[in-house]
Write an enzyme that holds these catalytic residues in place. Structure first.
Site: not given
Ligand SMILES: NC(=O)c1ccc[n+]([C@@H]2O[C@H](COP(=O)([O-])OP(=O)(O)OC[C@H]3O[C@@H](n4cnc5c(N)ncnc54)[C@H](O)[C@@H]3O)[C@@H](O)[C@H]2O)c1
Length: 323
Positions: A71, A114, A142, A163-164, A231
């Site tokens: 990919k 996936r 996502q 969400d921001v 992170d």
């Protein structure tokens, strides 16, 4: 006969109709192979034309699934300013016996699905089976596919979306509540999408220096989190509260650490291959805090690509091109 390959556009790949259940099963089979040491996957080489942007080459070979390929995928955090997607790219599927390319396909659909499926595989081993409340931070592609995958394994009742971009969270709540028949509310503050949640998914931009929004004391005992954006969302002291910090591939995580990511994360308990094969334990107590930080593997893509190709052949989807 002259050799040819099948080209599958983004719409073709989606039209093939692979289900999330099938994708989760394919990934779990692949992680078993990985855990047994029967796969080949060199680390992702990449180029980085802009700060925090990447274009990665992701090759893999899974003998048991008769799958080999690569990919070539880009992630551009600022693309939204141009009204373009964060993730784009192509996947080449090869015949492992001859090396010839069988298909070239758009990789956006596969990448979305996936990655959600990898969260679900991790959750099967690391989350409590009775999880009902999910917090989603980052309401994009996502945020959607991770919820879709978690629904396959858990009887979810409620989703809290942050969400921001408040408008992105509002659209997400509207769309997901209709699509999945779930109660989806919008959080005004990120803590509302972490505290009180059984499962937390963070899916904002990947940043070398984390924005570290999630503070210590927010993540509940007994909860599981999937860190789709590495992170970036987590304060190091919040990560330090976790009992088991897992990933999908330790070697790749070490590679990322070497180039400047993951400077303050806990010790790694296990990778998904070790969890699926039972070499390392998953969740052992109801009150453990567990995390999967899946980096996204070429193996994930190559577990799914042959299924897309075979289903496309069956359904006569796609365009044949001469080699
Ligand atoms: N680990 C993996 O396997 C894997 C695979 C694919 C994508 N990703 C990563 O997942 C993340 C989300 O990808 P996507 O395709 O859903 O993108 P997307 O653009 O569809 O969604 C990203 C969301 O993050 C929000 N956001 C933007 N800036 C932010 C900030 N500073 N802080 C918090 N949130 C912010 C946006 O409003 C948007 O809703 C990316 O970081 C991508 O690189 C990881």
């Amino acid at each position: 006969m002259s050799e040819r390959l099948l080209y599958l556009s983004q719409a073709d790949v989606a039209a093939v109709g692979l289900t999330m259940e099938e994708i989760i099963a394919a990934l779990e089979a692949m992680f078993r192979e990985k855990g047994e040491g029967r796969v080949e996957m060199p680390p992702k080489p990449g180029v980085h034309p802009l700060p925090d942007a990447f274009i990665h080459a992701m090759p893999a070979f899974i003998p048991a699934l008769n799958s080999a390929g690569v990919k070539w995928v880009s992630g551009y955090p600022d693309n939204y300013r141009r009204n373009l997607p964060y993730i784009s790219g192509l996947l080449i599927l090869n015949d492992p016996q001859t090396g010839l390319p069988l298909a070239v396909m758009d990789c956006v659909w596969i990448t979305a699905k996936r990655t959600g499926a990898a969260t679900a595989v991790a959750a099967r081993y690391l989350a409590r089976p009775d999880c009902q409340v999910v917090g989603i931070l980052g309401c994009g592609v996502q945020g959607r596919s991770n919820l879709e995958a978690l629904r396959v394994l858990f009887l979810l009742k409620r989703v809290i979306a942050y969400d921001v971009n408040a408008e992105a969270a509002r659209r997400y709540a509207e769309e997901m509540s209709v699509r999945f028949g779930l109660e989806v509310s919008v959080a005004a503050h990120p803590q509302e999408a972490v505290s009180g949640c059984d499962i937390v998914v963070t899916a904002g931009p990947i940043l070398r220096v984390p924005h570290a929004t999630i503070q210590p004391g927010w993540f509940e005992q007994g909860a599981f989190a999937s860190l789709v954006d590495f992170d970036s969302y987590w304060h190091p002291d919040a990560l330090a509260e976790v009992d088991k910090f897992c990933t999908d591939d330790v070697a790749q995580l070490e590679h990322y650490r070497h180039v400047g990511y993951f400077q303050r994360i806990p010790a790694i308990h296990a990778d998904l291959g070790e969890l699926v094969t039972g070499r390392k334990p998953g969740r052992e107590r109801a009150d453990e805090r567990t995390i999967a930080c899946n980096l996204g593997l070429a193996l994930d893509d190559m577990a799914v690509a042959p299924l897309i190709y075979e289903r496309a052949l069956e359904r006569r989807i796609g365009t044949w091109l001469p080699l």
